[in-house]
Design a protein around this motif. Structure first.
Motif, PDB file in Angstrom:
ATOM      1  N   LYS A  36      -7.413  20.083  12.460  1.00  0.00           N
ATOM      2  CA  LYS A  36      -8.101  20.606  11.275  1.00  0.00           C
ATOM      3  C   LYS A  36      -7.151  20.614  10.093  1.00  0.00           C
ATOM      4  O   LYS A  36      -5.947  20.497  10.244  1.00  0.00           O
ATOM      5  CB  LYS A  36      -8.582  22.034  11.511  1.00  0.00           C
ATOM      6  CG  LYS A  36      -9.584  22.208  12.611  1.00  0.00           C
ATOM      7  CD  LYS A  36      -9.947  23.662  12.741  1.00  0.00           C
ATOM      8  CE  LYS A  36     -10.918  23.900  13.888  1.00  0.00           C
ATOM      9  NZ  LYS A  36     -11.257  25.317  14.002  1.00  0.00           N
ATOM     10  N   LYS A  37      -7.747  20.754   8.914  1.00  0.00           N
ATOM     11  CA  LYS A  37      -6.904  20.944   7.722  1.00  0.00           C
ATOM     12  C   LYS A  37      -6.253  22.326   7.820  1.00  0.00           C
ATOM     13  O   LYS A  37      -6.829  23.264   8.362  1.00  0.00           O
ATOM     14  CB  LYS A  37      -7.744  20.863   6.449  1.00  0.00           C
ATOM     15  CG  LYS A  37      -8.228  19.487   6.115  1.00  0.00           C
ATOM     16  CD  LYS A  37      -8.944  19.490   4.786  1.00  0.00           C
ATOM     17  CE  LYS A  37      -9.383  18.092   4.399  1.00  0.00           C
ATOM     18  NZ  LYS A  37     -10.031  18.072   3.094  1.00  0.00           N
ATOM     19  N   TYR A  38      -5.075  22.419   7.226  1.00  0.00           N
ATOM     20  CA  TYR A  38      -4.310  23.665   7.262  1.00  0.00           C
ATOM     21  C   TYR A  38      -5.125  24.819   6.679  1.00  0.00           C
ATOM     22  O   TYR A  38      -5.146  25.918   7.240  1.00  0.00           O
ATOM     23  CB  TYR A  38      -2.997  23.486   6.483  1.00  0.00           C
ATOM     24  CG  TYR A  38      -2.146  24.721   6.421  1.00  0.00           C
ATOM     25  CD1 TYR A  38      -1.497  25.215   7.546  1.00  0.00           C
ATOM     26  CD2 TYR A  38      -1.970  25.417   5.221  1.00  0.00           C
ATOM     27  CE1 TYR A  38      -0.716  26.350   7.500  1.00  0.00           C
ATOM     28  CE2 TYR A  38      -1.185  26.544   5.148  1.00  0.00           C
ATOM     29  CZ  TYR A  38      -0.551  27.011   6.283  1.00  0.00           C
ATOM     30  OH  TYR A  38       0.223  28.144   6.235  1.00  0.00           O
ATOM     31  N   LYS A  39      -5.869  24.556   5.562  1.00  0.00           N
ATOM     32  CA  LYS A  39      -6.626  25.645   4.920  1.00  0.00           C
ATOM     33  C   LYS A  39      -7.766  26.152   5.798  1.00  0.00           C
ATOM     34  O   LYS A  39      -8.232  27.290   5.637  1.00  0.00           O
ATOM     35  CB  LYS A  39      -7.147  25.197   3.558  1.00  0.00           C
ATOM     36  CG  LYS A  39      -8.213  24.126   3.598  1.00  0.00           C
ATOM     37  CD  LYS A  39      -8.642  23.740   2.197  1.00  0.00           C
ATOM     38  CE  LYS A  39      -9.702  22.649   2.226  1.00  0.00           C
ATOM     39  NZ  LYS A  39     -10.031  22.198   0.876  1.00  0.00           N
ATOM     40  N   LYS A  40      -8.248  25.349   6.730  1.00  0.00           N
ATOM     41  CA  LYS A  40      -9.353  25.749   7.617  1.00  0.00           C
ATOM     42  C   LYS A  40      -8.857  26.288   8.955  1.00  0.00           C
ATOM     43  O   LYS A  40      -9.645  26.700   9.778  1.00  0.00           O
ATOM     44  CB  LYS A  40     -10.277  24.560   7.897  1.00  0.00           C
ATOM     45  CG  LYS A  40     -10.972  24.012   6.688  1.00  0.00           C
ATOM     46  CD  LYS A  40     -12.151  24.855   6.348  1.00  0.00           C
ATOM     47  CE  LYS A  40     -12.953  24.196   5.233  1.00  0.00           C
ATOM     48  NZ  LYS A  40     -14.108  24.977   4.888  1.00  0.00           N
ATOM     49  N   CYS A  41      -7.513  26.247   9.166  1.00  0.00           N
ATOM     50  CA  CYS A  41      -6.968  26.658  10.464  1.00  0.00           C
ATOM     51  C   CYS A  41      -5.982  27.803  10.276  1.00  0.00           C
ATOM     52  O   CYS A  41      -6.394  28.952  10.074  1.00  0.00           O
ATOM     53  CB  CYS A  41      -6.303  25.439  11.132  1.00  0.00           C
ATOM     54  SG  CYS A  41      -5.796  25.713  12.842  1.00  0.00           S
ATOM     55  N   CYS A  42      -4.718  27.523  10.348  1.00  0.00           N
ATOM     56  CA  CYS A  42      -3.674  28.558  10.293  1.00  0.00           C
ATOM     57  C   CYS A  42      -3.407  29.057   8.874  1.00  0.00           C
ATOM     58  O   CYS A  42      -2.724  30.075   8.707  1.00  0.00           O
ATOM     59  CB  CYS A  42      -2.366  28.027  10.893  1.00  0.00           C
ATOM     60  SG  CYS A  42      -2.494  27.675  12.655  1.00  0.00           S
ATOM     61  N   GLY A  43      -3.920  28.381   7.874  1.00  0.00           N
ATOM     62  CA  GLY A  43      -3.679  28.788   6.493  1.00  0.00           C
ATOM     63  C   GLY A  43      -4.609  29.865   5.988  1.00  0.00           C
ATOM     64  O   GLY A  43      -4.579  30.232   4.822  1.00  0.00           O
ATOM     65  N   GLY A  88       0.903  21.633   2.773  1.00  0.00           N
ATOM     66  CA  GLY A  88      -0.130  21.692   1.726  1.00  0.00           C
ATOM     67  C   GLY A  88      -1.459  22.152   2.297  1.00  0.00           C
ATOM     68  O   GLY A  88      -1.721  22.015   3.502  1.00  0.00           O
ATOM     69  N   ARG A  89      -2.322  22.672   1.439  1.00  0.00           N
ATOM     70  CA  ARG A  89      -3.625  23.184   1.895  1.00  0.00           C
ATOM     71  C   ARG A  89      -4.457  22.121   2.604  1.00  0.00           C
ATOM     72  O   ARG A  89      -5.142  22.401   3.580  1.00  0.00           O
ATOM     73  CB  ARG A  89      -4.431  23.704   0.700  1.00  0.00           C
ATOM     74  CG  ARG A  89      -3.898  24.944   0.090  1.00  0.00           C
ATOM     75  CD  ARG A  89      -4.614  25.332  -1.221  1.00  0.00           C
ATOM     76  NE  ARG A  89      -6.041  25.029  -1.292  1.00  0.00           N
ATOM     77  CZ  ARG A  89      -7.019  25.817  -0.858  1.00  0.00           C
ATOM     78  NH1 ARG A  89      -6.722  26.968  -0.282  1.00  0.00           N
ATOM     79  NH2 ARG A  89      -8.276  25.464  -0.974  1.00  0.00           N
ATOM     80  N   PRO A 121      -2.853  18.121   7.441  1.00  0.00           N
ATOM     81  CA  PRO A 121      -3.222  18.500   8.815  1.00  0.00           C
ATOM     82  C   PRO A 121      -2.414  19.732   9.246  1.00  0.00           C
ATOM     83  O   PRO A 121      -1.253  19.874   8.900  1.00  0.00           O
ATOM     84  CB  PRO A 121      -2.837  17.286   9.651  1.00  0.00           C
ATOM     85  CG  PRO A 121      -2.686  16.161   8.685  1.00  0.00           C
ATOM     86  CD  PRO A 121      -2.328  16.752   7.371  1.00  0.00           C
ATOM     87  N   CYS A 122      -3.040  20.604   9.987  1.00  0.00           N
ATOM     88  CA  CYS A 122      -2.376  21.835  10.420  1.00  0.00           C
ATOM     89  C   CYS A 122      -1.250  21.499  11.395  1.00  0.00           C
ATOM     90  O   CYS A 122      -1.446  20.704  12.325  1.00  0.00           O
ATOM     91  CB  CYS A 122      -3.379  22.771  11.087  1.00  0.00           C
ATOM     92  SG  CYS A 122      -2.685  24.410  11.384  1.00  0.00           S
ATOM     93  N   PRO A 123      -0.067  22.099  11.201  1.00  0.00           N
ATOM     94  CA  PRO A 123       1.066  21.800  12.098  1.00  0.00           C
ATOM     95  C   PRO A 123       0.875  22.312  13.529  1.00  0.00           C
ATOM     96  O   PRO A 123       1.626  21.933  14.419  1.00  0.00           O
ATOM     97  CB  PRO A 123       2.247  22.496  11.424  1.00  0.00           C
ATOM     98  CG  PRO A 123       1.682  23.474  10.477  1.00  0.00           C
ATOM     99  CD  PRO A 123       0.305  22.999  10.129  1.00  0.00           C
TER     100      PRO A 123
END
Length: 163
Positions: A155-162, A144-145, A148-150
């Motif tokens: 960071k949150k996924y939306k702020k990192c690899c997303g 999900g956005r 936590p980024c895998p």
């Protein structure tokens, strides 16, 4: 030139010929007869030429049969250096051969009644299911956005690899 290279060139030539479908249908019938004979006997050994004569095919087609079964043999034959006088063994692993036939979608081979003497119907079903599931792509859970980024950055996924 080694027989294996001759077989590859022959197969490519036949595949592009106008009567390709007819040739391959006839080839698969000869291949079926080859496996019927193979499944009825103990491991077969001999020269490529002798085996071709035994199965009623020419040396090039015998090389094609050897190419098809090579991954299922207990000890693979050296196809790259194969000649008419090369000694080959057709001592196959029953389960591996069945599994590889299913993988090749060779229904005319893995449905042969001769398999009854080698593998139970239950074991054949298991091997069939095992092979089919090995090629099934299973997607992992969706991230999900705001999860936590895998990648482990924290960071949150939306702020990192997303991004």
């Amino acid at each position: 030139m080694a027989l294996f290279n001759d077989w590859q060139a022959f197969a490519e030539e036949k595949s592009s010929a106008p009567d390709a479908q007819q040739y391959w249908n006839e080839y698969f019938l000869r291949e079926r007869d080859f496996y019927i004979e193979l499944l009825k006997n103990e491991p077969i050994t001999g020269t490529v030429k002798a085996l071709a004569e035994r199965f009623g095919v020419d040396v090039i087609e015998m090389t094609g049969f050897l190419d098809g079964i090579n991954e299922s043999l207990k000890a693979a034959n050296d196809l790259e250096n194969l000649t008419e006088d090369s000694e080959v063994s057709l001592d196959y692993d029953k389960e591996k051969l069945y599994y590889n036939m299913v993988a090749a979608k060779a229904e005319w081979l893995y449905t042969l009644p001769e398999w009854d003497a080698h593998l139970t119907e239950e074991r054949r079903r298991e091997l069939y299911k095992q092979q089919k599931s090995s090629t099934t792509v299973v997607k992992g859970p969706k991230v999900g956005r705001n999860d936590p980024c895998p990648c482990g950055s924290g960071k949150k996924y939306k702020k990192c690899c997303g991004r």
